[in-house]
Write a protein that holds these residues in place. Structure first.
Motif, PDB file in Angstrom:
ATOM      1  N   LEU A 269      29.688 110.935  90.610  1.00 39.53           N
ATOM      2  CA  LEU A 269      30.091 110.492  89.280  1.00 39.53           C
ATOM      3  C   LEU A 269      30.589 111.657  88.440  1.00 39.53           C
ATOM      4  CD1 LEU A 269      30.287 108.266  87.156  1.00 39.53           C
ATOM      5  CD2 LEU A 269      27.887 108.703  86.568  1.00 39.53           C
ATOM      6  N   ARG A 270      29.864 112.782  88.496  1.00 42.94           N
ATOM      7  CA  ARG A 270      30.292 113.961  87.732  1.00 42.94           C
ATOM      8  C   ARG A 270      31.646 114.460  88.227  1.00 42.94           C
ATOM      9  NH1 ARG A 270      24.704 115.400  88.031  1.00 42.94           N
ATOM     10  NH2 ARG A 270      25.132 116.711  89.871  1.00 42.94           N
ATOM     11  N   ARG A 271      31.846 114.418  89.534  1.00 45.01           N
ATOM     12  CA  ARG A 271      33.121 114.861  90.085  1.00 45.01           C
ATOM     13  C   ARG A 271      34.261 113.980  89.614  1.00 45.01           C
ATOM     14  NH1 ARG A 271      31.559 115.109  94.826  1.00 45.01           N
ATOM     15  NH2 ARG A 271      32.378 113.155  95.693  1.00 45.01           N
ATOM     16  N   HIS A 272      34.035 112.658  89.582  1.00 43.14           N
ATOM     17  CA  HIS A 272      35.075 111.726  89.115  1.00 43.14           C
ATOM     18  C   HIS A 272      35.357 111.936  87.623  1.00 43.14           C
ATOM     19  CE1 HIS A 272      35.903 109.339  92.645  1.00 43.14           C
ATOM     20  NE2 HIS A 272      34.608 109.130  92.864  1.00 43.14           N
ATOM     21  N   VAL A 273      34.311 112.148  86.845  1.00 41.94           N
ATOM     22  CA  VAL A 273      34.493 112.384  85.408  1.00 41.94           C
ATOM     23  C   VAL A 273      35.257 113.675  85.172  1.00 41.94           C
ATOM     24  CG1 VAL A 273      33.290 112.881  83.244  1.00 41.94           C
ATOM     25  CG2 VAL A 273      32.466 111.040  84.730  1.00 41.94           C
ATOM     26  N   ARG A 274      34.886 114.736  85.884  1.00 42.75           N
ATOM     27  CA  ARG A 274      35.573 116.023  85.734  1.00 42.75           C
ATOM     28  C   ARG A 274      37.044 115.910  86.130  1.00 42.75           C
ATOM     29  NH1 ARG A 274      32.213 118.688  88.305  1.00 42.75           N
ATOM     30  NH2 ARG A 274      33.206 118.760  90.362  1.00 42.75           N
ATOM     31  N   HIS A 275      37.315 115.166  87.201  1.00 40.46           N
ATOM     32  CA  HIS A 275      38.698 114.971  87.644  1.00 40.46           C
ATOM     33  C   HIS A 275      39.494 114.202  86.595  1.00 40.46           C
ATOM     34  CE1 HIS A 275      42.028 114.483  90.430  1.00 40.46           C
ATOM     35  NE2 HIS A 275      41.991 113.169  90.260  1.00 40.46           N
ATOM     36  N   ALA A 276      38.889 113.159  86.017  1.00 39.52           N
ATOM     37  CA  ALA A 276      39.576 112.369  84.990  1.00 39.52           C
ATOM     38  C   ALA A 276      39.867 113.197  83.755  1.00 39.52           C
ATOM     39  CB  ALA A 276      38.725 111.147  84.629  1.00 39.52           C
ATOM     40  N   VAL A 277      38.922 114.040  83.362  1.00 39.92           N
ATOM     41  CA  VAL A 277      39.111 114.896  82.189  1.00 39.92           C
ATOM     42  C   VAL A 277      40.235 115.891  82.442  1.00 39.92           C
ATOM     43  CG1 VAL A 277      38.055 116.711  80.785  1.00 39.92           C
ATOM     44  CG2 VAL A 277      36.761 114.633  81.335  1.00 39.92           C
ATOM     45  N   GLN A 278      40.263 116.473  83.629  1.00 39.03           N
ATOM     46  CA  GLN A 278      41.305 117.447  83.953  1.00 39.03           C
ATOM     47  C   GLN A 278      42.685 116.800  83.933  1.00 39.03           C
ATOM     48  OE1 GLN A 278      39.938 118.879  87.748  1.00 39.03           O
ATOM     49  NE2 GLN A 278      38.655 120.486  86.852  1.00 39.03           N
ATOM     50  N   ARG A 279      42.783 115.589  84.454  1.00 40.85           N
ATOM     51  CA  ARG A 279      44.083 114.913  84.519  1.00 40.85           C
ATOM     52  C   ARG A 279      44.562 114.440  83.147  1.00 40.85           C
ATOM     53  NH1 ARG A 279      46.305 113.358  89.237  1.00 40.85           N
ATOM     54  NH2 ARG A 279      47.321 111.599  88.220  1.00 40.85           N
ATOM     55  N   SER A 280      43.622 114.129  82.250  1.00 46.56           N
ATOM     56  CA  SER A 280      44.006 113.578  80.950  1.00 46.56           C
ATOM     57  C   SER A 280      44.111 114.637  79.852  1.00 46.56           C
ATOM     58  CB  SER A 280      43.007 112.504  80.517  1.00 46.56           C
ATOM     59  OG  SER A 280      41.708 113.058  80.397  1.00 46.56           O
ATOM     60  N   ALA A 281      43.645 115.851  80.128  1.00 45.22           N
ATOM     61  CA  ALA A 281      43.606 116.879  79.079  1.00 45.22           C
ATOM     62  C   ALA A 281      44.996 117.188  78.535  1.00 45.22           C
ATOM     63  CB  ALA A 281      42.944 118.148  79.616  1.00 45.22           C
ATOM     64  N   CYS A 282      45.964 117.341  79.428  1.00 44.34           N
ATOM     65  CA  CYS A 282      47.322 117.688  78.990  1.00 44.34           C
ATOM     66  C   CYS A 282      47.940 116.562  78.167  1.00 44.34           C
ATOM     67  CB  CYS A 282      48.185 118.011  80.202  1.00 44.34           C
ATOM     68  SG  CYS A 282      49.813 118.664  79.779  1.00 44.34           S
TER      69      CYS A 282
ATOM     70  N   VAL B 191      46.292 114.312  76.354  1.00 41.49           N
ATOM     71  CA  VAL B 191      45.616 114.315  75.048  1.00 41.49           C
ATOM     72  C   VAL B 191      46.181 115.418  74.162  1.00 41.49           C
ATOM     73  CG1 VAL B 191      43.410 114.687  73.878  1.00 41.49           C
ATOM     74  CG2 VAL B 191      43.503 113.280  75.954  1.00 41.49           C
ATOM     75  N   LEU B 192      46.408 116.591  74.742  1.00 38.81           N
ATOM     76  CA  LEU B 192      46.975 117.706  73.985  1.00 38.81           C
ATOM     77  C   LEU B 192      48.380 117.378  73.489  1.00 38.81           C
ATOM     78  CD1 LEU B 192      46.798 120.637  72.983  1.00 38.81           C
ATOM     79  CD2 LEU B 192      47.655 121.360  75.233  1.00 38.81           C
TER      80      LEU B 192
ATOM     81  N   ALA C 243      48.133 115.013  70.619  1.00 41.53           N
ATOM     82  CA  ALA C 243      47.567 115.690  69.449  1.00 41.53           C
ATOM     83  C   ALA C 243      48.633 116.536  68.751  1.00 41.53           C
ATOM     84  CB  ALA C 243      46.383 116.564  69.876  1.00 41.53           C
ATOM     85  N   VAL C 244      49.418 117.268  69.533  1.00 38.48           N
ATOM     86  CA  VAL C 244      50.502 118.074  68.951  1.00 38.48           C
ATOM     87  C   VAL C 244      51.550 117.169  68.327  1.00 38.48           C
ATOM     88  CG1 VAL C 244      52.367 119.684  69.504  1.00 38.48           C
ATOM     89  CG2 VAL C 244      50.110 120.010  70.522  1.00 38.48           C
ATOM     90  N   TRP C 245      51.874 116.097  69.029  1.00 37.42           N
ATOM     91  CA  TRP C 245      52.859 115.138  68.513  1.00 37.42           C
ATOM     92  C   TRP C 245      52.391 114.560  67.175  1.00 37.42           C
ATOM     93  CZ3 TRP C 245      54.316 110.057  71.615  1.00 37.42           C
ATOM     94  CH2 TRP C 245      55.293 109.366  70.897  1.00 37.42           C
ATOM     95  N   GLU C 246      51.128 114.219  67.066  1.00 37.72           N
ATOM     96  CA  GLU C 246      50.587 113.668  65.823  1.00 37.72           C
ATOM     97  C   GLU C 246      50.613 114.705  64.705  1.00 37.72           C
ATOM     98  OE1 GLU C 246      48.980 110.704  63.391  1.00 37.72           O
ATOM     99  OE2 GLU C 246      49.412 110.419  65.519  1.00 37.72           O
ATOM    100  N   ALA C 247      50.318 115.959  65.056  1.00 32.72           N
ATOM    101  CA  ALA C 247      50.192 116.994  64.037  1.00 32.72           C
ATOM    102  C   ALA C 247      51.539 117.417  63.463  1.00 32.72           C
ATOM    103  CB  ALA C 247      49.472 118.210  64.625  1.00 32.72           C
TER     104      ALA C 247
END
Length: 262
Positions: free
Chosen positions: A6-19, A21-22, A25-29
């Motif tokens: 589960l932790r591995r899947h969560v970490r993988h999802a976070v890594q794939r979605s981080a860019c 989200v960024l 966030a920049v687009w909104e700002a």
């Protein structure tokens, strides 16, 4: 599912979605802080609100339906024609020698350059729009199919022949399965091209479709709606790619066993 998995899947999802989200966030700002004029770059919150309103009043469904119909029609015809022609050219050298010069000449011609020809022969109806999508989608399927057939391991073919297999059996049971990964690479590229060409296709006398919606919003200076149309086109392309990737995984599941053995 165990805790480490589960932790591995969560970490993988976070890594794939981080860019992503960024990016949002920049687009909104940028427009919120006045760095970019909001009249030219609507924040994603405004774009999301526009999309939500379209779904709430149901106005987006006719555009989605029109775009999906055109895109799928052009893509399906392109896949059928590209795979058939590619298999023939890859397997029969005489067919390739005869057809290749004409195809090499034709594939240098952009679908956008052929607008006048499609309009002249097919008019401004659905046929010309589907033809543009077909032309843009056909070439990656064709070229990847030819490449896939030619790159089949000769040892596999010779082994089948040594055991008395017929040409038809070798083609159906050896060449075609071995070429499937390359064919699907072409199909997935064609899927992306079918969405890209959709905007151009819907410039021709369209009254519905995501491409029409995007272009019409730009012409009437409804900037949030313009970005909403662009975002929906991107999401449509992403959904199509995921669908094709899952279909590929189902049809080429035997590759996993080979990878594990290696």
């Amino acid at each position: 599912m165990t805790a480490p998995t589960l932790r591995r899947h969560v970490r993988h999802a976070v890594q794939r979605s981080a860019c992503i989200v960024l990016l949002f966030a920049v687009w909104e700002a940028l427009p919120r802080l006045g760095i970019v004029n909001p009249a030219f770059l609507s924040p994603p919150s405004a774009v999301a609100a526009t999309i939500a309103s379209w779904f709430a009043d149901g106005s987006v469904w006719k555009h989605l339906a029109a775009s999906l119909q055109r895109s799928f029609a052009g893509l399906i015809i392109a896949v059928a024609a590209g795979v058939t022609t590619g298999l023939l050219m890859g397997w029969f050298s005489r067919v390739e020698a005869f057809v290749d010069p004409v195809l090499q000449l034709m594939r240098q011609t952009s679908a956008f350059a052929l607008f006048p020809v499609f309009l002249l022969f097919l008019g401004i109806g659905e046929a010309s729009k589907i033809a543009i999508i077909f032309w843009a989608s056909f070439w990656p399927v064709l070229l990847n199919t030819i490449s896939g057939v030619k790159q089949v391991d000769r040892l596999l073919i010779l082994s089948a022949r040594s055991m008395g297999a017929s040409q038809a059996f070798i083609f159906a049971k050896v060449v075609l399965p071995a070429a499937l990964p390359a064919i699907f690479t072409g199909v997935r590229l064609a899927g992306a091209y079918s969405i890209t060409a959709l905007v151009a296709a819907e410039m021709i006398g369209a009254h519905a479709g995501l491409g029409f919606l995007t272009l019409n919003s730009q012409e009437t200076f409804q900037i949030p709606s313009m970005y909403a149309g662009i975002l929906l086109l991107a999401l449509l392309g992403l959904a199509l790619n995921v669908l094709l990737a899952r279909l590929e995984a189902r049809l080429t599941g035997w590759r996993k066993g080979l990878q594990h053995d290696a």
